[in-house]
Scaffold this motif. Structure first.
Motif, PDB file in Angstrom:
ATOM      1  N   VAL B 280      51.641 -15.412  46.330  1.00 18.74           N
ATOM      2  CA  VAL B 280      50.475 -16.157  45.855  1.00 18.74           C
ATOM      3  C   VAL B 280      49.279 -15.208  45.709  1.00 18.74           C
ATOM      4  CG1 VAL B 280      48.813 -17.948  46.475  1.00 18.74           C
ATOM      5  CG2 VAL B 280      51.254 -18.323  46.865  1.00 18.74           C
ATOM      6  N   TYR B 281      49.093 -14.342  46.725  1.00 17.49           N
ATOM      7  CA  TYR B 281      47.997 -13.372  46.662  1.00 17.49           C
ATOM      8  C   TYR B 281      48.211 -12.404  45.499  1.00 17.49           C
ATOM      9  CZ  TYR B 281      46.089 -14.848  51.127  1.00 17.49           C
ATOM     10  OH  TYR B 281      45.507 -15.567  52.125  1.00 17.49           O
ATOM     11  N   GLY B 282      49.474 -11.972  45.328  1.00 18.90           N
ATOM     12  CA  GLY B 282      49.756 -11.029  44.256  1.00 18.90           C
ATOM     13  C   GLY B 282      49.403 -11.611  42.895  1.00 18.90           C
ATOM     14  N   ALA B 283      49.801 -12.885  42.679  1.00 17.05           N
ATOM     15  CA  ALA B 283      49.549 -13.507  41.384  1.00 17.05           C
ATOM     16  C   ALA B 283      48.066 -13.775  41.184  1.00 17.05           C
ATOM     17  CB  ALA B 283      50.348 -14.813  41.277  1.00 17.05           C
ATOM     18  N   LEU B 284      47.374 -14.255  42.242  1.00 21.57           N
ATOM     19  CA  LEU B 284      45.932 -14.489  42.123  1.00 21.57           C
ATOM     20  C   LEU B 284      45.202 -13.173  41.889  1.00 21.57           C
ATOM     21  CD1 LEU B 284      45.236 -17.158  44.884  1.00 21.57           C
ATOM     22  CD2 LEU B 284      45.138 -17.466  42.417  1.00 21.57           C
ATOM     23  N   GLY B 285      45.703 -12.103  42.526  1.00 22.27           N
ATOM     24  CA  GLY B 285      45.091 -10.786  42.327  1.00 22.27           C
ATOM     25  C   GLY B 285      45.197 -10.365  40.872  1.00 22.27           C
ATOM     26  N   ARG B 286      46.323 -10.757  40.222  1.00 17.19           N
ATOM     27  CA  ARG B 286      46.494 -10.406  38.816  1.00 17.19           C
ATOM     28  C   ARG B 286      45.455 -11.121  37.953  1.00 17.19           C
ATOM     29  NH1 ARG B 286      49.555  -5.973  37.372  1.00 17.19           N
ATOM     30  NH2 ARG B 286      49.575  -6.035  35.130  1.00 17.19           N
ATOM     31  N   VAL B 287      44.996 -12.299  38.430  1.00 18.28           N
ATOM     32  CA  VAL B 287      43.988 -13.040  37.677  1.00 18.28           C
ATOM     33  C   VAL B 287      42.597 -12.484  37.954  1.00 18.28           C
ATOM     34  CG1 VAL B 287      42.967 -15.312  37.277  1.00 18.28           C
ATOM     35  CG2 VAL B 287      45.406 -15.116  37.800  1.00 18.28           C
ATOM     36  N   TYR B 288      42.284 -12.286  39.253  1.00 15.98           N
ATOM     37  CA  TYR B 288      40.892 -12.024  39.630  1.00 15.98           C
ATOM     38  C   TYR B 288      40.590 -10.555  39.936  1.00 15.98           C
ATOM     39  CZ  TYR B 288      40.243 -17.053  39.967  1.00 15.98           C
ATOM     40  OH  TYR B 288      40.160 -18.383  39.671  1.00 15.98           O
ATOM     41  N   ALA B 289      41.603  -9.761  40.285  1.00 18.44           N
ATOM     42  CA  ALA B 289      41.294  -8.386  40.712  1.00 18.44           C
ATOM     43  C   ALA B 289      42.289  -7.382  40.149  1.00 18.44           C
ATOM     44  CB  ALA B 289      41.283  -8.311  42.243  1.00 18.44           C
ATOM     45  N   PRO B 290      42.553  -7.413  38.823  1.00 18.30           N
ATOM     46  CA  PRO B 290      43.542  -6.464  38.280  1.00 18.30           C
ATOM     47  C   PRO B 290      43.098  -5.010  38.447  1.00 18.30           C
ATOM     48  CG  PRO B 290      42.395  -7.625  36.509  1.00 18.30           C
ATOM     49  CD  PRO B 290      41.965  -8.270  37.775  1.00 18.30           C
ATOM     50  N   GLU B 291      41.790  -4.775  38.644  1.00 18.22           N
ATOM     51  CA  GLU B 291      41.312  -3.394  38.741  1.00 18.22           C
ATOM     52  C   GLU B 291      41.817  -2.721  40.021  1.00 18.22           C
ATOM     53  OE1 GLU B 291      39.434  -6.040  38.930  1.00 18.22           O
ATOM     54  OE2 GLU B 291      38.406  -5.983  40.868  1.00 18.22           O
ATOM     55  N   LEU B 292      42.179  -3.530  41.056  1.00 18.34           N
ATOM     56  CA  LEU B 292      42.698  -2.924  42.288  1.00 18.34           C
ATOM     57  C   LEU B 292      43.993  -2.169  42.016  1.00 18.34           C
ATOM     58  CD1 LEU B 292      42.206  -5.543  45.136  1.00 18.34           C
ATOM     59  CD2 LEU B 292      41.113  -3.327  44.893  1.00 18.34           C
ATOM     60  N   ALA B 293      44.862  -2.761  41.172  1.00 13.23           N
ATOM     61  CA  ALA B 293      46.129  -2.111  40.853  1.00 13.23           C
ATOM     62  C   ALA B 293      45.882  -0.840  40.058  1.00 13.23           C
ATOM     63  CB  ALA B 293      47.028  -3.058  40.063  1.00 13.23           C
ATOM     64  N   ALA B 294      44.941  -0.930  39.116  1.00 12.26           N
ATOM     65  CA  ALA B 294      44.671   0.224  38.270  1.00 12.26           C
ATOM     66  C   ALA B 294      44.138   1.398  39.090  1.00 12.26           C
ATOM     67  CB  ALA B 294      43.675  -0.169  37.177  1.00 12.26           C
ATOM     68  N   SER B 295      43.333   1.097  40.129  1.00 11.89           N
ATOM     69  CA  SER B 295      42.739   2.185  40.907  1.00 11.89           C
ATOM     70  C   SER B 295      43.626   2.604  42.070  1.00 11.89           C
ATOM     71  CB  SER B 295      41.362   1.766  41.414  1.00 11.89           C
ATOM     72  OG  SER B 295      41.493   0.633  42.255  1.00 11.89           O
ATOM     73  N   GLY B 296      44.866   2.074  42.152  1.00 13.52           N
ATOM     74  CA  GLY B 296      45.792   2.502  43.188  1.00 13.52           C
ATOM     75  C   GLY B 296      45.453   2.005  44.580  1.00 13.52           C
ATOM     76  N   ARG B 297      44.650   0.932  44.682  1.00 12.77           N
ATOM     77  CA  ARG B 297      44.325   0.411  46.006  1.00 12.77           C
ATOM     78  C   ARG B 297      44.956  -0.963  46.214  1.00 12.77           C
ATOM     79  NH1 ARG B 297      39.134  -0.644  47.515  1.00 12.77           N
ATOM     80  NH2 ARG B 297      38.538  -1.053  45.369  1.00 12.77           N
ATOM     81  N   SER B 298      46.156  -1.157  45.662  1.00  9.73           N
ATOM     82  CA  SER B 298      46.730  -2.499  45.701  1.00  9.73           C
ATOM     83  C   SER B 298      47.047  -2.949  47.127  1.00  9.73           C
ATOM     84  CB  SER B 298      47.990  -2.563  44.828  1.00  9.73           C
ATOM     85  OG  SER B 298      48.827  -1.477  45.109  1.00  9.73           O
TER      86      SER B 298
END
Lengths: 127, 501
Positions: B280-298
């Motif tokens: 659930v957190y992973g999917a919500l993160g894709r909606v609200y915080a995709p920049e975390l994945a891009a910056s390698g701080r997932s």
């Protein structure tokens, strides 16, 4: 330690609780010694339990283990929507957990039944 | 960044852990209490403790981060980590408990009657334990930096100190209460924010995750190699769980084999409940915080999402809650691993030093605990960060290629021999170590060779099994004398009056 001295029958014995071990029966169950009969009983129990374990693992492999292959061979399934969720998310994120629990429950019931049957068999041979 | 919620959360969890640990100390008196809580832990309490101990930083932070970064394929991590308990239940739970041994090396020695096998086992327990402890300490560093801004070394030092205090004072008995508490803390810490965040998401009109179909579909990229990676991950997590030293040691605390099975069943339920949440957190993160994945701080997603999605005091409170849960995850998993490693070090290294004065059981255990914590804590401060879930994945692959064949064959196959066990464990362990080294030294993997090395379990586990069976068949004279009797003890129910040694 606390066995009454036969020479002094009125010696007091302090009782602090039920005996820790049941006194062993006069005749040992036959599986305890490596007799032919014992080996036979043991092999039958092992075979039953192993068959049960293999059955549960096979069910798991077919129901869950096949999913990556299915998604690989039929990519169309991955984008199907069920109950508002993509199918792979519904299967891997939600439905798989009750399935695992159910398989475990079936295994525990059958394994305990196998052990009861085995115990009855051994005790029966004992008498 | 407001550091207050993080600091308060970490302080409260630490305090609660120490208090419960001290309270448990009142029940801890003997060596048996220290190692196996005198084998009187009931299934529900024991299952909570196993859940608390098992749900590590990789589960609490890593899964959500992986789902955010790589999408649906990563759902296999929690599925494998739960299914591993089904493998444990059907193949080893009850027989392992009935073997009556304290640790994995104890089991190997009792089953095969060989000191050499025992030594190899002890080595492997320490290797797997330290490999698993490393990401826990590093995760603690990430957590504190991300929620309070503290330097990265603070996390490992605090976790190391608390674990050491608890383990050396109360041993297994007090840790059981601590870990049972920590399971429920972790579940609450993930469940309550998830409900709030989902309602925020629903209020926003349920926006769809960004990143397109490739993210939400399994095996979208990679073709054959993607399929191999997925299956190899399934093998590692499915078979590795039974070989984790901190999981195995908990089974000795059950009163009997039947209770061991029921405990495992409750564990399956508790884990299934918990693992509904990280995706659930992973999917919500894709909606609200995709920049975390891009910056390698997932890995920090779970910690930062509440602040990103909820403003003001509510956001701070939820941040405090997830920080508390994450910290509980580090403390409980590291405690469990430290106990397992300390038990082995205490019994096999310190307890057997041929010096004039032998250390007693409890003193040796305490000294072992100091070693078990200090070494990986020091390495965590010096070594580069691998990514929490990936490092834990390698520990699983190692456990699956060494202890899984030993346990399965030791419990089900009468003709296993000492030389066979050693050959199998060495084959699996050495190949796995080579693969781990290869992966660490290959910064950008490409091609089949790198893929095979990145996720080695699919070929190292069969290799270890074949080596173990093959060498056992070649050394039939070394089948231990009482093997049949030992197997009878493992499989016969306790209601039968057997001589259990």
């Amino acid at each position: 330690m606390n066995t009454p001295d036969p020479g002094n029958p009125r010696e007091r014995v302090r009782v602090t609780g039920p005996p820790r071990r049941r006194t062993p029966s006069a005749v040992r169950p036959p599986i305890d010694t490596e007799t032919r009969l014992g080996g036979m009983y043991l092999r039958s129990l092992l075979r039953e339990q192993l068959r049960l374990a293999a059955g549960v693992l096979l069910a798991l492999a077919v129901l869950v283990g096949s999913l990556p292959l299915v998604f690989h061979l039929a990519p169309g399934l991955s984008s199907a929507q069920v109950l508002g969720l993509p199918l792979p998310w519904l299967l891997l994120g939600v439905l798989v957990y009750p399935l695992l629990l159910g398989l475990g429950w079936v295994f525990v019931r059958r394994a305990e039944r196998n052990e009861r049957d085995f115990a009855d068999l051994v005790r029966g041979a004992d008498r | 960044m407001n550091a207050a919620p993080g600091v308060v959360a970490v302080a409260l969890v630490t305090l609660a852990t120490l208090l419960i640990g001290t309270w448990g100390l009142r029940f801890s008196r003997t060596t048996s209490d220290f190692f196996v809580a005198s084998r009187t832990v009931r299934p529900t309490l024991n299952a909570s403790a196993i859940g608390g101990e098992y749900l590590s930083a990789a589960s609490f932070l890593g899964v959500a981060g992986l789902v955010l970064a790589f999408g649906a394929d990563m759902l296999w991590y929690p599925v494998g980590w739960t299914a591993g308990y089904l493998a444990l239940l059907v193949l080893v739970a009850a027989p392992l408990r009935r073997s009556g041994a304290y640790t994995l090396p104890d089991f190997a020695e009792a089953r095969l009657g060989s000191r050499g096998v025992r030594a190899v086992c002890s080595l492997m327990v320490v290797a797997v334990g330290w490999l698993y402890l490393l990401p826990q300490f590093q995760g603690a560093g990430i957590t504190l930096r991300s929620t309070t801004g503290a330097p990265t070394w603070v996390g490992p030092v605090i976790v190391g100190a608390v674990v050491l205090a608890n383990v050396t004072s109360g041993g297994m008995r007090s840790i059981t209460f601590v870990q049972a508490f920590q399971y429920w803390l972790k579940l609450t810490a993930l469940l309550v924010p998830a409900v709030v965040l989902l309602s925020v998401w629903a209020g926003d009109g349920q926006p769809h995750p960004v990143g397109g179909d490739g993210w939400s579909m399994p095996l979208a990229a990679g073709g054959g190699q993607g399929l191999y990676l997925t299956y190899s991950l399934i093998v590692a997590t499915f078979l590795g769980t039974m070989g984790l030293p901190h999981v195995v040691v908990r089974f000795y605390t059950n009163p009997d084999g039947r209770a061991a099975r029921r405990t495992t069943l409750v564990v399956l339920a508790l884990l299934g409940l918990f693992y509904l949440l990280p995706p659930v957190y992973g999917a919500l993160g894709r909606v609200y915080a995709p920049e975390l994945a891009a910056s390698g701080r997932s890995d920090a997603l779970v910690l930062e999402l509440p602040r990103i999605m909820v403003d003001g005091l509510a956001g701070e409170v939820l941040t405090g809650l997830v920080t508390a849960g994450a910290f509980a995850a580090f403390l409980s998993t590291s405690s469990g691993l430290s106990i397992a490693v300390a038990g082995v070090l205490g019994q096999d290294l310190i307890g057997r030093v041929p010096a004039g004065r032998r250390l007693g059981g409890v003193a040796a255990f305490r000294l072992g605990a100091v070693l078990a914590v200090i070494v990986p804590c020091t390495v965590a401060l010096a070594a580069p960060n691998l990514g929490v879930a990936r490092a834990v994945g390698l520990a699983f692959a190692m456990a699956a290629s060494t202890f899984c064949p030993l346990l399965v064959l030791g419990i089900w196959w009468r003709r296993l021999t000492g030389p066979g066990a050693v050959a199998g464990m060495l084959a699996g362990g050495v190949c796995c170590s080579v693969a781990i080294g290869w992966t660490l030294l290959t910064p950008d993997p490409s091609g089949w060779a790198d893929t095979l090395m990145a996720q080695p379990a699919a070929w190292t586990v069969p290799l270890a099994l074949v080596a173990m069976i093959g060498v056992s068949l070649l050394t039939p004279a070394r089948v231990p004398g009482g093997a049949g009797r030992f197997l009878a003890r493992l499989h016969a129910p306790e209601t039968l009056d057997l001589d259990r040694g």
